[in-house]
Each structure stands twice: as C-alpha cells, then as structure tokens.
Design an enzyme around this catalytic site. Sequence first.
Site, PDB file in Angstrom:
ATOM      1  CE  LYS A  41      -8.758   0.939   2.910  1.00  0.00           C
ATOM      2  NZ  LYS A  41      -7.842   1.420   3.967  1.00  0.00           N
ATOM      3  CB  CYS A  50      -5.024  -1.058   4.514  1.00  0.00           C
ATOM      4  SG  CYS A  50      -4.472  -0.757   6.208  1.00  0.00           S
ATOM      5  CD  GLU A  61      -2.493   1.270   2.703  1.00  0.00           C
ATOM      6  OE1 GLU A  61      -3.453   2.051   2.831  1.00  0.00           O
ATOM      7  OE2 GLU A  61      -2.095   0.523   3.628  1.00  0.00           O
TER       8      GLU A  61
END
Length: 503
Positions: free
Chosen positions: A332, A381, A269
């Site tokens: 995301k 994440c 990330e």
Amino acid sequence: MSRIRSLSEFVIALISGLLLACSFPLPGLSLLAWVALVPMILIMARRPFVTGFVAGVGFFAFSLYWLNIVMVTYGRLHPLLSLVAYLLLVLYLALYFGLATWLCCRLSSRLGYPYAMTLPLIWVALEYLRGIVLTGFPWNLLGYSQVENLAIIQSADLVGVYGVSGLIVLSNAVIAAILNWFGHRERRFGQVRYVLLLLILVVANLVYGTWRLGGQSDAGKPIKLAVAQGNIDQTAKWDIANQVHTVETYLRLSKRAAAEGADLVIWPESATPFYLQDISPPQTAVVKFVQNAGISLLTGSPAYEQHGADFRYFNSAYMISPRGRLADRSDKVHLVPFGEYVPFSRFFPFIDKLVYGIGDFSAGEIAPLDYDGKKVGVLVCYEAIFPELARAYSKAGSQLLVNITNDAWFGRSSAPYQHLVMARVRAVENRRWLARAANTGVSALIAPDGRVVEQSKLFEEAVMTGPVFMRDQLTLYARFGDIFPLFFLVVSLVWIWQSRLRK
C-alpha cells in the site's frame, strides 16, 4: 431585523450544503447536485466566507456522519472524543467551501468577474488541493455524485473527476445568474455567454458519453475472475484463535469459484490476518489449495521486511501462482493517518492508532503484480479515492485494476456505497476493468464505463465470478493527469494577485 436576516442566511446556506449531501449515496439524488449550490450563491455576497463555510459544514457533517461509527465501534474512542474529532474534521473541510465563496466574492467586487466565470475554476482548484493538503482527503468530490448518470461521467477519461465537478459548479452558478436577472436586467447580456457555455458543455458531454457507452468493445481472450467476500467479524479478525475460521471461510468460497471455472480468485484486504510470507499451518492450507485448484490467488496480507534489528511493516497484496509460489507482492502506497500510522509519533508518543492490528505500517511504491505475464494494479482500501494512484498504476502498465478493501469499518452506513462510487470513477478515468473485493460490502465487478456488472450486499458472504478483459490503451487522463485542476489553480492564483492590485 438584521439578526433575523443573518439567521435566515445561515439557514439557507446550511440547506444548500444538505441538499448537496443528498446527491451522494445515500440517498444518492444525483440531480440535486446541479442546483444545490444555487441558494448559497444567491446570498453569499453579504457574508462571503461564512456563507460557504456554513454550507460546507452542512455538506460534510451530513455526508461523513459515519466517521463516528469507525472511531467509536472499531477505534475504541470515547463517544465524546469521537464527536470532537469528527467536528474538527468537518470544520477543516468546510474551510474549502468558505474559501471558494470568499475568493469569488472578492474577485466580483474588485475585478467585476461574474461568479459563473470564477466559481467553477476556484472550486475545482480547491477540490484538488483538498486531495493533497495534510496527506489529502478527496472524499465526495462533486463529480462523484453523477456516477449513476453514466453518460455524464464518461468524460472523466479526458478530464478526470475534477472536470465533472467543474461542470456541476458551472451549472449552479449559471442558474443563480439567471435568477439574478430579474433584479439586475442590465447584467443580462453579460451573463448570456455563460448560459451558452453551459449548454455547449453539457451537450458535448452527453454526446461524448453516449458515444463512449456504445463504442469500444473489449478484444482478446477474457480472464474468468472471482471475488470472494468472507464477511469476517471485524472484532475477531486479528484474534489468533480465529485464523483457522477465517482461512476456512475463504477456502470454502474459493472452491466454489474454482468449480465455476475461475482463473484468478481475489480475496480482500488482510484476508489472511497473518504473515503469508512465513510458513505456518494457515499459510500452508492456502498454498496447498492454490496448487490443487490450479488457479492464481490475489490476497491481502500484512508483510514485513527486516533491516538489521529494525522491522518495517506493510499492508500488502500477494499474487500466489498456480504452483503455490508467492510470485509477487505489492505494498500500500497511501497510508491512512491514525489508522495505519500515527503522524509525528516521535513528538506525540501518547497518541495511539485507532485501528487494532499490527504496529505502524510503512508506505510502499507503485508496483503492479504479475499475473501470467500481465500486470495488475492493486489499490488497497481507501487508495481508490485518489485518482493519481490508479492513474500511476495504469501508466506503470497495469491492464486490470483491483481494489481490495475492508468496509466493515463503516457498519451499515452510506460510506461503503460512497466508497464504491469512487472506485467506479477510477475505472472510467483509466478505461480499465476493476474488481473490488471487500471483507464485507460492497464487492463488485466494474466495467470500464463505470457500470457495475455485479455487486454483493453488506454483511453477507458472497462469491462473484465473471469475465474481465485486460486493456493496454492509456486514456487522455491517464497520460496527462490532472492538468485541468492544475491549470485552474494557476489561474486562481493569478486572479488573487490581480485582486490585490485593485480595490
């Protein structure tokens, strides 16, 4: 005497929560989960809500202590404010434990339903709600405690992690019922059915798990995949002067991967702490390396879209083709409140994000990346803790799951290992290979049965290269999702309605 008894009951409930916390990493004593709730169940009739609430405080306070590391070290929050925020979250999460015990005691007193019948269903229903309410925080669901017992968790491809949680709670309730037989022999016959149910479910679970572990093998040609862990200092990550060092680190690690024959290299990330979509010296260095090495590169990077005078920012993953083209982008979907955006920022403009970097991010949509005609689902994440996201990527055609993350936020705590455990269950639920790339620990290659093929250490550079396979088949869980917790939620609501009609 009553005060002493009350205090002893609080201590027992607290111990129950602490024992349950010990079943998770670290220390990860998984067998404790099957009995940890027994002390709480034995005493909860006297103070139904308080008993569960105190156990919940013990569980969440012990297992989520690392939140203070995140807020103080990297969130720049005063230690006192961090402690207040941490305690508020612990108290909120403990409400789910308290509500579960209160409802079970209510159903027992008003309807005569035994705990072994009600507690597993209510507990699972509330775990499911915990993953939804207030954007959701399904961290350390009970089922995750059994990841090291591979045969136990294989049923997650049928019932998800929530099904494993229900089996664990049933075990605790049945053991508590057996202990209660000594004082209430007349109830013994009625409880035998639940002992038999537990034995049948545990045996069936183990038989199925053993069969799955020795069953389906991968077919087709594997992809040689490499994961690079750069171990970039979190405090310097977004410093412009440090961009060259960051890129050079990942290029050096990726050259090793290319020399080992990697077809696809994965960076974590925000591995490129600049806009990869804009031409710049570090962007050019990345693109040229990919072209010269003849590999594909999947990397995390911030992205933006301009709509007139307005800009939207995304926490994204890019797929760079061997020709050096930014072939695809995935954004995301589930953002971290107060980490990537501030909820209700219009009404609370004085509240700032805890994480330094770009301004508020916008949420993206489920969009697998294209890799040589195949699809790759990227969980950014803590998206890996949400079962529905990995399932959505599988249903969208993803044949490989990737989790890019930055666990440097957690320091040398138990959180990186807890995070890894949840990613392993995502692999089992969807029967997909899962590659996990972290800025620092724990990067890993995870097989579809949840087995860790290889993993890195915390705060060390690492390159891991190995074969992974693309899979197309959808599991029962991937097809139908969380039908069990939804059904349990409906049943729980019906029971609550029934309890209103009887006193």
